[in-house]
Write an enzyme that holds these catalytic residues in place. Structure first.
Site, PDB file in Angstrom:
ATOM      1  N   LYS A 145      30.505  49.974 -62.269  1.00  0.00           N
ATOM      2  CA  LYS A 145      31.760  50.614 -61.883  1.00  0.00           C
ATOM      3  C   LYS A 145      31.490  52.060 -61.534  1.00  0.00           C
ATOM      4  CE  LYS A 145      36.245  50.638 -61.493  1.00  0.00           C
ATOM      5  NZ  LYS A 145      35.983  51.095 -60.121  1.00  0.00           N
ATOM      6  N   LYS A 174      29.818  56.748 -69.672  1.00  0.00           N
ATOM      7  CA  LYS A 174      31.275  56.925 -69.766  1.00  0.00           C
ATOM      8  C   LYS A 174      31.994  55.612 -70.073  1.00  0.00           C
ATOM      9  CE  LYS A 174      32.846  60.042 -66.893  1.00  0.00           C
ATOM     10  NZ  LYS A 174      33.406  60.730 -65.706  1.00  0.00           N
ATOM     11  N   LYS A 217      27.382  54.101 -58.753  1.00  0.00           N
ATOM     12  CA  LYS A 217      27.896  55.202 -57.918  1.00  0.00           C
ATOM     13  C   LYS A 217      27.350  55.009 -56.518  1.00  0.00           C
ATOM     14  CE  LYS A 217      30.396  58.956 -58.695  1.00  0.00           C
ATOM     15  NZ  LYS A 217      31.440  59.013 -59.727  1.00  0.00           N
ATOM     16  N   THR A 258      43.466  60.753 -64.958  1.00  0.00           N
ATOM     17  CA  THR A 258      42.385  61.596 -65.478  1.00  0.00           C
ATOM     18  C   THR A 258      42.956  62.814 -66.211  1.00  0.00           C
ATOM     19  OG1 THR A 258      41.045  60.856 -63.637  1.00  0.00           O
ATOM     20  CG2 THR A 258      40.215  62.729 -64.857  1.00  0.00           C
ATOM     21  N   ASN A 284      43.781  67.231 -58.204  1.00  0.00           N
ATOM     22  CA  ASN A 284      44.370  66.089 -58.918  1.00  0.00           C
ATOM     23  C   ASN A 284      44.245  66.261 -60.430  1.00  0.00           C
ATOM     24  OD1 ASN A 284      43.445  63.349 -60.322  1.00  0.00           O
ATOM     25  ND2 ASN A 284      45.088  62.898 -58.890  1.00  0.00           N
ATOM     26  N   SER A 314      41.220  52.758 -63.729  1.00  0.00           N
ATOM     27  CA  SER A 314      40.564  51.915 -62.717  1.00  0.00           C
ATOM     28  C   SER A 314      40.274  50.536 -63.304  1.00  0.00           C
ATOM     29  CB  SER A 314      39.243  52.540 -62.273  1.00  0.00           C
ATOM     30  OG  SER A 314      39.475  53.478 -61.270  1.00  0.00           O
TER      31      SER A 314
HETATM   32  P1  NAD Z   1      40.258  67.801 -56.169  1.00  0.00           P
HETATM   33  O1  NAD Z   1      39.474  67.866 -54.939  1.00  0.00           O
HETATM   34  O2  NAD Z   1      41.601  67.159 -56.172  1.00  0.00           O
HETATM   35  O3  NAD Z   1      40.494  69.295 -56.751  1.00  0.00           O
HETATM   36  C1  NAD Z   1      39.458  70.192 -56.962  1.00  0.00           C
HETATM   37  C2  NAD Z   1      40.057  71.550 -57.263  1.00  0.00           C
HETATM   38  O4  NAD Z   1      38.998  72.452 -57.511  1.00  0.00           O
HETATM   39  C3  NAD Z   1      40.873  72.138 -56.113  1.00  0.00           C
HETATM   40  O5  NAD Z   1      41.983  72.819 -56.638  1.00  0.00           O
HETATM   41  C4  NAD Z   1      39.901  73.134 -55.483  1.00  0.00           C
HETATM   42  O6  NAD Z   1      40.586  74.199 -54.849  1.00  0.00           O
HETATM   43  C5  NAD Z   1      39.206  73.610 -56.734  1.00  0.00           C
HETATM   44  N1  NAD Z   1      37.926  74.252 -56.420  1.00  0.00           N
HETATM   45  C6  NAD Z   1      37.006  73.909 -55.473  1.00  0.00           C
HETATM   46  N2  NAD Z   1      36.008  74.809 -55.447  1.00  0.00           N
HETATM   47  C7  NAD Z   1      36.295  75.712 -56.411  1.00  0.00           C
HETATM   48  C8  NAD Z   1      35.656  76.876 -56.864  1.00  0.00           C
HETATM   49  N3  NAD Z   1      34.535  77.323 -56.306  1.00  0.00           N
HETATM   50  N4  NAD Z   1      36.236  77.545 -57.893  1.00  0.00           N
HETATM   51  C9  NAD Z   1      37.388  77.125 -58.446  1.00  0.00           C
HETATM   52  N5  NAD Z   1      38.053  76.048 -58.042  1.00  0.00           N
HETATM   53  C10 NAD Z   1      37.511  75.351 -57.036  1.00  0.00           C
HETATM   54  O7  NAD Z   1      39.297  67.143 -57.263  1.00  0.00           O
HETATM   55  P2  NAD Z   1      39.703  66.443 -58.621  1.00  0.00           P
HETATM   56  O8  NAD Z   1      39.886  64.996 -58.375  1.00  0.00           O
HETATM   57  O9  NAD Z   1      40.785  67.222 -59.271  1.00  0.00           O
HETATM   58  O10 NAD Z   1      38.345  66.570 -59.443  1.00  0.00           O
HETATM   59  C11 NAD Z   1      37.995  67.771 -60.126  1.00  0.00           C
HETATM   60  C12 NAD Z   1      36.787  67.510 -61.007  1.00  0.00           C
HETATM   61  O11 NAD Z   1      37.072  66.442 -61.908  1.00  0.00           O
HETATM   62  C13 NAD Z   1      35.493  67.097 -60.282  1.00  0.00           C
HETATM   63  O12 NAD Z   1      34.408  67.597 -61.030  1.00  0.00           O
HETATM   64  C14 NAD Z   1      35.519  65.584 -60.398  1.00  0.00           C
HETATM   65  O13 NAD Z   1      34.208  65.037 -60.281  1.00  0.00           O
HETATM   66  C15 NAD Z   1      36.071  65.431 -61.785  1.00  0.00           C
HETATM   67  N6  NAD Z   1      36.667  64.111 -62.040  1.00  0.00           N
HETATM   68  C16 NAD Z   1      37.707  63.677 -61.305  1.00  0.00           C
HETATM   69  C17 NAD Z   1      38.269  62.434 -61.583  1.00  0.00           C
HETATM   70  C18 NAD Z   1      39.483  61.926 -60.840  1.00  0.00           C
HETATM   71  O14 NAD Z   1      39.999  60.866 -61.212  1.00  0.00           O
HETATM   72  N7  NAD Z   1      39.988  62.631 -59.839  1.00  0.00           N
HETATM   73  C19 NAD Z   1      37.721  61.630 -62.592  1.00  0.00           C
HETATM   74  C20 NAD Z   1      36.639  62.118 -63.324  1.00  0.00           C
HETATM   75  C21 NAD Z   1      36.122  63.361 -63.040  1.00  0.00           C
END
Ligand code: NAD
Length: 416
Positions: A64, A88, A100, A184, A216, A356
């Site tokens: 997954k 995880k 992945k 998340t 998100n 998921s």
């Molecule tokens: P996203 O793209 O929706 O949001 C990312 C946010 O980070 C945005 O607000 C962006 O402006 C900000 N950002 C980007 N560069 C930056 C910087 N240099 N400094 C500060 N902020 C910055 O992504 P997301 O889905 O919210 O994911 C965020 C993190 O969580 C990632 O590390 C992702 O791998 C992890 N994650 C996400 C999920 C999920 O379900 N979406 C699950 C597990 C882990």
């Protein structure tokens, strides 16, 4: 990233006394595919991209993990992320393994039809080695429900049958689960509340929180934290952060989002109590945000943002790792020695993979749960995972990350 994921599994596994061959099996990916993806571009020329799918470990269930579209994606990165997915899913104790995938591409440089062609080609290359009982992809960086829909369409066309559980992260209209979008962020707050409950019986709300990232994860974390009675005093996106004139003022998060959507960034969106007023707040940099004197710090954007350079300036006593790998190993050891409690990413952001999994269960059974049902199940799985890790950490006087890896490795090796 690959080396550090493998090193931690090796060192924790060795400390637990497992045979070298079992640890090697856990470190080595079961299968890695690397393939070319030629597409015809809208202008008549063609271009070749490289695709990857790492199927790291399936002893506890089908692989997954998401698929990312990024110009810097490499085989090693995909392999590292698949390894962490194995940990995880074992931490969350859901019957799945780790995988992945990715394509080395800057999706912003492709048109919608080129992107669709690339997504379908990716699936065509893998169609016989993925599927609801083998390997279930999902969205990741720069991929979304629309891309999952294209991929599922291609998969179903090749196999000549409907198989909604072959992909997750689909839109609800295309067989996705209610609650996936929020999962998340909400899951992270469930873990936080479990921690606060154990630290003190009367301090489970009204904590000050700074969040790096307003995507998100950051947005839904903020929403759920406010619902628990906490105060979001600062938040940032890639262009910088905002906070009230003093660190006790709580931002109005839905209004900040509305303001950001209008302006394009959150700078100037000091929205407090239903009004956005630029005289009521100030702009801060992302590095200032990390060093604010808050109760709880939530890195929810990028990896390695808390590192050797800034670890001594971190003032929060609790950190919730919502991004993947936001704290380097050196910084983690330093902060842990200073009694900072870190909820590790493999637990804190597991809400996404948990829902998921719930989407997969619904797709396989052809039933759809309400949002309340999904959230209740998320709460039960997250709280149980937290409890398992907390108890292990307390019993052995170790930090939560080590406890999470120990628990995952134990579950994986006992399933081999
Ligand atoms: P996203 O793209 O929706 O949001 C990312 C946010 O980070 C945005 O607000 C962006 O402006 C900000 N950002 C980007 N560069 C930056 C910087 N240099 N400094 C500060 N902020 C910055 O992504 P997301 O889905 O919210 O994911 C965020 C993190 O969580 C990632 O590390 C992702 O791998 C992890 N994650 C996400 C999920 C999920 O379900 N979406 C699950 C597990 C882990």
């Amino acid at each position: 990233m690959l080396e550090s994921a493998q090193n931690i599994i090796r060192s924790v596994g060795e400390k637990m006394g497992y045979e070298q061959s079992k640890i090697d099996q856990l470190i080595t990916a079961e299968m890695i595919y690397e393939f070319s993806l030629p597409i015809c571009k809208d202008d008549g020329t063609s271009e070749v991209f490289i695709g990857y799918r790492a199927q790291h470990n399936s002893v506890r269930g089908p692989y997954k993990g998401g698929i990312r579209f990024h110009q810097d994606t490499t085989r090693e990165e995909v392999q590292a992320l698949a390894t962490l997915m194995t940990i995880k899913t074992a931490v969350a104790n859901i019957p799945m393994g780790g995988g992945k995938g990715g394509i080395r591409v800057n999706p912003k440089k492709l048109s919608k039809s080129e992107l669709k062609q690339l997504s379908k080609k990716f699936v065509a290359k893998l169609a016989h080695v993925i599927g609801a009982d083998i390997d279930i992809p999902a969205p990741d960086v720069n991929t979304n429900p629309t891309i999952m829909k294209w991929m599922l369409e291609e998969y179903e066309q090749i196999h000549g049958k409907k198989e909604p559980a072959a992909f997750t992260g689909k839109s609800v209209a295309h067989g996705g689960s209610l609650g996936r979008t929020e999962a998340t962020g909400y899951g992270g707050v469930i873990a936080l509340q479990e921690l606060l409950k154990r630290l003190s019986s009367d301090k489970q709300s009204n904590m000050s929180i700074a969040i790096q990232g307003f995507g998100n994860v950051g947005y839904y974390f903020a929403e759920a934290a406010v619902a628990e009675g906490h105060t979001i005093v600062a938040i940032s996106d890639s262009k910088g952060g905002i906070m009230g004139n003093n660190s006790h003022i709580g931002l109005d998060i839905p209004l900040v989002l509305e303001c950001k959507q209008k302006k394009g960034s959150i700078s100037g969106c000091y929205c407090v109590g239903g009004v956005c007023d630029s005289s009521k707040g100030k702009v801060i940099s992302n590095s200032e945000l990390l060093e604010l004197p808050v109760d709880i710090l939530v890195p929810a954007a990028l990896e390695n943002v808390i590192n050797e350079e800034n670890m001594k300036n971190i003032k929060a006593k609790i950190i919730v790792e919502m991004a993947n790998g936001p704290i380097t190993e050196t910084a983690r050891q330093y902060l842990t020695s200073k009694d900072v409690i870190i909820i590790p990413d493999v637990l804190a952001n597991a809400g996404g993979v948990i829902v998921s999994y719930l989407e997969w269960v619904q797709g396989k059974q052809g039933i759809w749960w309400t949002q309340e049902d999904v959230m209740e199940r998320l709460r039960t799985i997250m709280s149980t995972a937290f409890d398992d890790i907390w108890n292990r950490a307390k019993k052995q006087s170790i930090d939560l990350k080590t406890a999470a890896f120990e628990l995952a490795i134990q579950r994986l090796i006992s399933a081999m």
